[in-house]
Design a protein around this motif. Structure first.
Motif, short mmCIF file in Angstrom:
data_model
loop_
_atom_site.label_atom_id
_atom_site.label_comp_id
_atom_site.label_asym_id
_atom_site.label_seq_id
_atom_site.Cartn_x
_atom_site.Cartn_y
_atom_site.Cartn_z
N ALA A 122 0.86 -1.18 0.00
CA ALA A 122 0.00 0.00 0.00
C ALA A 122 0.90 1.24 0.00
O ALA A 122 2.11 1.12 -0.20
N SER A 123 0.31 2.40 0.21
CA SER A 123 1.10 3.64 0.10
C SER A 123 1.42 4.25 1.45
O SER A 123 1.87 5.39 1.51
N GLY A 124 1.21 3.49 2.52
CA GLY A 124 1.53 4.02 3.83
C GLY A 124 0.99 3.12 4.91
O GLY A 124 0.60 1.98 4.65
N ARG A 125 0.95 3.65 6.12
CA ARG A 125 0.50 2.87 7.26
C ARG A 125 -1.02 3.04 7.41
O ARG A 125 -1.50 4.02 7.96
N TYR A 126 -1.73 2.03 6.92
CA TYR A 126 -3.20 2.03 6.98
C TYR A 126 -3.69 0.72 7.54
O TYR A 126 -2.98 -0.28 7.48
N ARG A 142 -3.74 -0.19 12.03
CA ARG A 142 -2.71 0.70 11.49
C ARG A 142 -1.37 0.49 12.20
O ARG A 142 -0.32 0.51 11.56
N LEU A 143 -1.41 0.31 13.51
CA LEU A 143 -0.16 0.11 14.25
C LEU A 143 0.39 -1.30 14.10
O LEU A 143 1.55 -1.53 14.42
N GLY A 144 -0.44 -2.20 13.63
CA GLY A 144 0.00 -3.58 13.50
C GLY A 144 -0.06 -4.37 14.80
O GLY A 144 0.40 -5.50 14.85
N GLY A 177 -5.35 -19.99 13.66
CA GLY A 177 -4.36 -21.01 13.93
C GLY A 177 -3.60 -21.48 12.70
O GLY A 177 -2.59 -22.18 12.82
N ARG A 178 -4.07 -21.11 11.52
CA ARG A 178 -3.39 -21.49 10.28
C ARG A 178 -2.83 -20.29 9.52
O ARG A 178 -1.77 -20.39 8.90
N PHE A 179 -3.53 -19.19 9.54
CA PHE A 179 -3.11 -17.98 8.83
C PHE A 179 -2.62 -16.93 9.83
O PHE A 179 -3.10 -16.86 10.96
N ALA A 180 -1.70 -16.09 9.35
CA ALA A 180 -1.22 -14.99 10.19
C ALA A 180 -1.01 -13.76 9.33
O ALA A 180 -0.33 -13.82 8.31
N ILE A 181 -1.60 -12.65 9.76
CA ILE A 181 -1.42 -11.38 9.07
C ILE A 181 -0.39 -10.56 9.83
O ILE A 181 -0.37 -10.56 11.06
N SER A 182 0.47 -9.87 9.10
CA SER A 182 1.50 -9.06 9.75
C SER A 182 1.88 -7.93 8.80
O SER A 182 1.48 -7.92 7.64
N ARG A 183 2.65 -6.97 9.33
CA ARG A 183 3.15 -5.91 8.45
C ARG A 183 4.62 -5.70 8.70
O ARG A 183 5.12 -5.95 9.78
N ASP A 184 5.34 -5.24 7.69
CA ASP A 184 6.79 -5.10 7.83
C ASP A 184 7.11 -3.79 8.54
O ASP A 184 6.23 -3.01 8.88
N LYS A 185 8.42 -3.57 8.77
CA LYS A 185 8.85 -2.42 9.57
C LYS A 185 8.51 -1.09 8.89
O LYS A 185 8.31 -0.08 9.57
N SER A 186 8.48 -1.10 7.57
CA SER A 186 8.09 0.13 6.88
C SER A 186 6.61 0.40 7.04
O SER A 186 6.15 1.51 6.80
N GLU A 187 5.86 -0.64 7.41
CA GLU A 187 4.43 -0.61 7.69
C GLU A 187 3.60 -0.38 6.45
O GLU A 187 2.38 -0.26 6.55
N ALA A 188 4.22 -0.34 5.28
CA ALA A 188 3.45 -0.14 4.07
C ALA A 188 3.11 -1.46 3.38
O ALA A 188 2.27 -1.49 2.49
N THR A 189 3.77 -2.53 3.79
CA THR A 189 3.52 -3.85 3.21
C THR A 189 2.93 -4.77 4.26
O THR A 189 3.41 -4.85 5.38
N VAL A 190 1.87 -5.46 3.87
CA VAL A 190 1.19 -6.40 4.76
C VAL A 190 1.30 -7.79 4.16
O VAL A 190 1.23 -7.95 2.93
N TYR A 191 1.47 -8.77 5.03
CA TYR A 191 1.62 -10.15 4.59
C TYR A 191 0.48 -11.00 5.14
O TYR A 191 -0.07 -10.73 6.21
N LEU A 192 0.19 -12.06 4.42
CA LEU A 192 -0.71 -13.09 4.91
C LEU A 192 0.00 -14.43 4.75
O LEU A 192 0.16 -14.93 3.64
N ARG A 220 -10.16 7.93 7.70
CA ARG A 220 -9.73 8.05 9.10
C ARG A 220 -10.02 6.77 9.87
O ARG A 220 -11.10 6.18 9.74
N ALA A 221 -9.07 6.35 10.68
CA ALA A 221 -9.26 5.11 11.44
C ALA A 221 -8.42 5.13 12.70
O ALA A 221 -7.36 5.76 12.74
N SER A 222 -8.89 4.45 13.70
CA SER A 222 -8.12 4.28 14.94
C SER A 222 -6.80 3.58 14.63
O SER A 222 -6.71 2.79 13.70
N LEU A 223 -5.79 3.89 15.41
CA LEU A 223 -4.50 3.22 15.25
C LEU A 223 -4.56 1.76 15.71
O LEU A 223 -3.72 0.95 15.33
N LEU A 224 -5.56 1.46 16.53
CA LEU A 224 -5.54 0.17 17.23
C LEU A 224 -6.54 -0.86 16.71
O LEU A 224 -6.46 -2.02 17.08
#
Length: 124
Positions: free
Chosen positions: A24-28, A49-51, A62-77, A98-102
């Motif tokens: 994506a283009s930023g931390r969303y 947004r904070l990850g 228990g099988r899938f995990a979503i995460s984001r990298d340190k740049s926070e612009a890329t998300v993984y599944l 607009r969205a909560s960070l949490l």
């Protein structure tokens, strides 16, 4: 904002693993959805947004995990122990409004922008 771009789909045998990426283009707040042939699009996983907060549909817990990298612009599944019923087109979505960070978001109307989708096929 930039349309999210997915990558990493493919063909895998039952019990195998795949990792999908979404740029994506930023931390969303970001989410993954999937749509199998003849079925409606369904929520798979979401990340705040904070990850620091995530949410999953019951069938992938228990099988899938979503995460984001340190740049926070890329998300993984990360998808492990894949089953034939996981076969679908997987879509990445971003909430640019607009969205909560949490808070992760779990429904399609919560998201503003969608990727083109990437095919995941699990053979039996």
């Amino acid at each position: 904002q930039v349309q999210p771009v997915e990558s990493g789909g493919g063909l895998v045998q039952t019990g195998g693993s795949l990792r999908l990426s979404c740029a994506a283009s930023g931390r969303y707040a970001m989410g993954w959805f999937r749509q199998a042939p003849g079925k409606e699009r369904e929520f798979v996983a979401g990340i705040s947004r904070l990850g620091t907060s995530t949410s999953y549909t019951d069938s992938v817990k228990g099988r899938f995990a979503i995460s984001r990298d340190k740049s926070e612009a890329t998300v993984y599944l990360q998808m492990n122990s894949l089953k034939p019923e996981d076969t679908a087109v997987y879509y990445c979505a971003a909430r640019y409004s607009r969205a909560s960070l949490l808070l992760p978001f779990t429904t399609a109307p919560d998201y503003d922008s969608w990727g083109q989708g990437t095919q995941v096929t699990v053979s039996s």
